[in-house]
Scaffold this motif. Structure first.
Motif, PDB file in Angstrom:
ATOM      1  N   SER A  93       0.855  -1.346   0.236  1.00  0.00           N
ATOM      2  CA  SER A  93      -0.032  -0.237  -0.083  1.00  0.00           C
ATOM      3  C   SER A  93       0.772   0.817   0.162  1.00  0.00           C
ATOM      4  N   SER A  94       1.998   1.211  -0.589  1.00  0.00           N
ATOM      5  CA  SER A  94       3.395   2.306  -0.224  1.00  0.00           C
ATOM      6  C   SER A  94       2.567   3.146  -1.468  1.00  0.00           C
ATOM      7  N   ILE A  95       3.172   3.996  -1.315  1.00  0.00           N
ATOM      8  CA  ILE A  95       3.164   5.469  -2.377  1.00  0.00           C
ATOM      9  C   ILE A  95       3.698   4.844  -3.760  1.00  0.00           C
ATOM     10  N   GLU A  96       2.533   5.225  -4.566  1.00  0.00           N
ATOM     11  CA  GLU A  96       3.016   5.144  -5.877  1.00  0.00           C
ATOM     12  C   GLU A  96       3.593   5.757  -6.705  1.00  0.00           C
ATOM     13  N   THR A  97       4.268   5.561  -7.999  1.00  0.00           N
ATOM     14  CA  THR A  97       4.460   6.780  -8.939  1.00  0.00           C
ATOM     15  C   THR A  97       4.528   6.739 -10.531  1.00  0.00           C
ATOM     16  N   ALA A  98       4.878   8.327 -10.531  1.00  0.00           N
ATOM     17  CA  ALA A  98       4.934   7.554 -12.506  1.00  0.00           C
ATOM     18  C   ALA A  98       6.506   8.475 -12.883  1.00  0.00           C
ATOM     19  N   ARG A  99       6.131   8.342 -14.075  1.00  0.00           N
ATOM     20  CA  ARG A  99       7.372   9.018 -14.737  1.00  0.00           C
ATOM     21  C   ARG A  99       6.717   9.817 -15.744  1.00  0.00           C
ATOM     22  N   VAL A 100       6.884  11.682 -15.870  1.00  0.00           N
ATOM     23  CA  VAL A 100       6.411  12.669 -17.018  1.00  0.00           C
ATOM     24  C   VAL A 100       7.238  13.001 -17.988  1.00  0.00           C
ATOM     25  N   VAL A 101       7.174  12.541 -19.107  1.00  0.00           N
ATOM     26  CA  VAL A 101       8.143  13.464 -19.669  1.00  0.00           C
ATOM     27  C   VAL A 101       7.782  15.028 -20.896  1.00  0.00           C
ATOM     28  N   VAL A 102       8.303  16.148 -20.548  1.00  0.00           N
ATOM     29  CA  VAL A 102       7.809  17.348 -20.885  1.00  0.00           C
ATOM     30  C   VAL A 102       8.430  16.922 -22.441  1.00  0.00           C
ATOM     31  N   ALA A 103       8.013  16.956 -24.012  1.00  0.00           N
ATOM     32  CA  ALA A 103       9.373  17.591 -24.993  1.00  0.00           C
ATOM     33  C   ALA A 103       9.181  18.757 -24.963  1.00  0.00           C
TER      34      ALA A 103
END
Ligand SMILES: Nc1nc2c(c(=O)[nH]1)N[C@H]1C(S)=C(S)[C@@H](COP(=O)(O)O)O[C@H]1N2
Ligand SMILES: [Mo]
Length: 409
Positions: free
Chosen positions: A399-409
Motif C-alpha cells: 500500500s506504499s505510495i505509487e509513482t509515475a514518470r512524465v516527460v515534457v518534450a
C-alpha cells in the motif's frame, strides 16, 4: 454504507432465475496455441523476471484480461480499465473484473433453479434457501472495492512466491443482495455462536482443505456485510461467484467467498487451514518485516489500508483512482518532485466509503524534461500512505505510495 433498494439493479436482476451456464471448460475456450500467439501482451513491470503477460478473451464473460494462470484462473485487470474522467462512474465493468480461484475444480455451470444456500451449524433451525427466496428478502446495494490480499505482489522486492500480480488484482462494483444478518436470522443463532463460516461450490483436490473463511459474529451482522446476487446491475459472472458471493466491504477479498452455498455458525474459532494457516500477516504495525525474516508472530489478514493509483499520465494531466481501505477517501495529493512537495488533487463524486474515488491533477507549466510524480491518499480516519514499500513473505498488503514518470518534450 448500504443504500436503499436500487430499482435499476432490481430490474436487471429479474432474469437471474434463468441461470448462467458455461458450456465448455473455461480454459478450453479458444486457449489453443494459435489463439494465444495472436494475443497482444502487456508489461506489468514486476520487480524480477519478465512482467510480460498475454491479454486474453478466452474466458466466458471476460475480455482483454491479463492472463496470469489458466487453471485455476487468475485474470488481472489492466490499469487502463480503471481510467476515466473525474465524473465517470468509478465502477469496474464486469467483463474486466479480475478473477482469482485457489482450486481448479470451480463451478463451470450452476443450475439457478436447483441451487440452495444452506445455513446450519449452531442454529435454532437449519434452513436451505432458494435464490427466489433470497431475492424476495429486503435488498441492499453497496459499492465496494474487492482487492486480493496479494494485489501488487509481483512488485515486492525481494520477490516472494505466489501469483505475480501487478496492481490489477482489484476492482470496484455495486453489489446487490441481502444482509448476511438477515440470512442468519432466518436460521436463528443458538447460544454461544462466535463465528460465521462461509464456503462455496469449488472443490479441493484430494484431501486438501475446502476453501472456507470465517467472520466474527458481530462483524457478520454489520449493516454492510452482504450476500450478493448482483454485480453492477447484472447477475454475478460465473467466474466472480455466480450465483451468490459474500461481500465484506473494507476487508481483503480472501473473505469474499464466491459461489457461496454454505453458511455455518460456529461456537468456537474456525481452526481450518484457510483461517488458521493461510493468509497470515506479521503482527506488526504495517504488516511488514525485514526481507527474509521468519518465525515472527502473525495474525489473519483483515482490513485494507488506503491506496491511490495513477491510471493515466500525460504532460497535461495526471489522473487515477483512490480507495480509503475500510474508510472513505478524505483527500488525494500529488507530488511533481518525487515526494518533496504535495498538492491536493481534485476529487470525483463520492460513491461511499468503500468505493474507488476518482482524482485528477492538471499539470500546467511543467518544465521540459522528465518529472517524477507521486500520488498518495489519506482516509477519513486520517490514515495515509508511506513512501517505502513493506515486505512480508506472503506478499500481502502492499500500500506504499505509487509513482509515475512524465516527460515534457
Ligand atoms: N469460493 C471461493 N471464493 C473465493 C476464492 C476461492 O478460491 N474460492 N478466492 C478468494 C480470493 S483470495 C480472492 S482475491 C477473491 C477474488 O474475487 P474475484 O475472482 O471475484 O475477483 O475471491 C475470494 N473468494
Ligand atoms: Mo486473493
Amino acid at each position: 454504507m448500504a443504500d436503499s433498494v436500487d430499482r435499476r439493479a432490481a430490474l436487471a436482476l429479474g432474469g437471474l432465475g434463468v441461470g448462467a451456464l458455461a458450456s465448455a471448460p473455461l480454459w478450453a475456450k479458444g486457449m489453443g496455441a494459435q489463439a494465444m500467439g495472436a494475443q497482444p501482451t502487456i508489461d506489468l513491470g514486476l520487480s524480477e523476471g519478465t512482467g510480460q503477460r498475454p491479454l486474453t478473451d478466452a474466458f466466458p464473460g471476460k475480455k482483454g484480461m491479463i492472463l496470469q494462470r489458466s487453471r485455476a484462473p487468475l485474470l488481472e485487470t489492466p490499469m487502463a480499465a480503471f481510467d476515466g474522467a473525474l465524473q465517470d462512474d468509478p465502477v469496474t465493468p464486469n467483463y474486466r473484473f479480475f478473477v482469482r480461484w485457489h482450486y481448479a475444480d470451480i463451478p463451470l455451470s450452476v443450475d439457478a433453479a436447483a441451487f440452495r444456500l444452506r445455513i446450519g451449524g449452531a442454529v435454532k433451525r437449519a434452513v436451505s434457501l432458494s435464490l427466489a427466496e433470497i431475492q424476495a428478502m429486503p435488498q441492499v446495494t453497496v459499492t465496494a472495492v474487492n482487492q486480493c490480499s496479494g494485489n501488487s505482489r509481483g512488485l515486492f522486492g525481494p520477490r516472494v512466491p505466489g501469483a505475480q500480480w501487478g496492481n490489477g488484482a482489484m476492482g470496484n462494483a455495486r453489489w446487490t443482495g441481502v444482509r448476511l444478518r438477515d440470512l442468519i436470522a432466518r436460521a436463528g443463532t443458538a447460544p454461544g455462536v462466535v463465528q460465521v463460516k462461509c464456503a462455496g461450490l469449488d472443490q479441493p483436490p484430494g484431501d486438501a482443505p475446502h476453501f472456507a473463511k470465517s467472520l466474527a459474529l458481530d462483524h457478520a451482522e454489520d449493516d454492510d456485510v452482504i450476500v450478493a446476487y448482483g454485480m453492477n446491475g447484472a447477475a454475478l459472472p460465473l467466474l466472480n461467484g455466480f450465483p451468490l458471493r459474500l461481500i465484506v466491504p473494507g476487508w481483503y477479498s480472501t473473505y469474499w467467498v464466491k459461489a457461496l452455498d454454505s453458511i455455518e455458525l460456529l461456537t468456537g474459532p474456525d481452526t481450518g487451514f484457510w483461517m488458521a494457516k493461510a493468509y497470515q500477516i506479521p503482527e506488526t504495525e504495517d504488516a511488514g518485516v525485514k526481507p527474509g525474516a521468519t518465525g515472527f508472530p502473525t495474525v489473519p489478514i483483515s482490513r485494507m489500508p488506503p491506496r491511490a493509483f495513477f491510471t493515466r499520465t500525460t504532460p497535461q494531466e495526471a489522473r487515477g483512482i483512490a480507495m480509503g481501505g475500510d474508510a472513505g477517501v478524505a483527500k488525494v495529493e500529488v507530488s511533481l518532485d518525487g515526494g518533496a512537495q504535495w498538492q491536493q488533487a481534485q476529487l470525483g463524486p463520492d460513491h461511499g466509503p468503500y468505493s474507488f474515488r476518482r482524482w485528477a491533477m492538471p499539470l500546467t507549466g511543467l518544465a521540459r524534461g522528465p518529472h517524477e510524480l507521486a500520488v498518495r491518499t489519506t482516509n477519513t480516519r486520517g490514515e495515509g500512505q508511506k513512501p517505502a514499500p513493506i515486505w512480508n513473505p506472503g506478499g500481502y498488503m502492499r500500500s506504499s505510495i505509487e509513482t509515475a514518470r512524465v516527460v515534457v518534450a
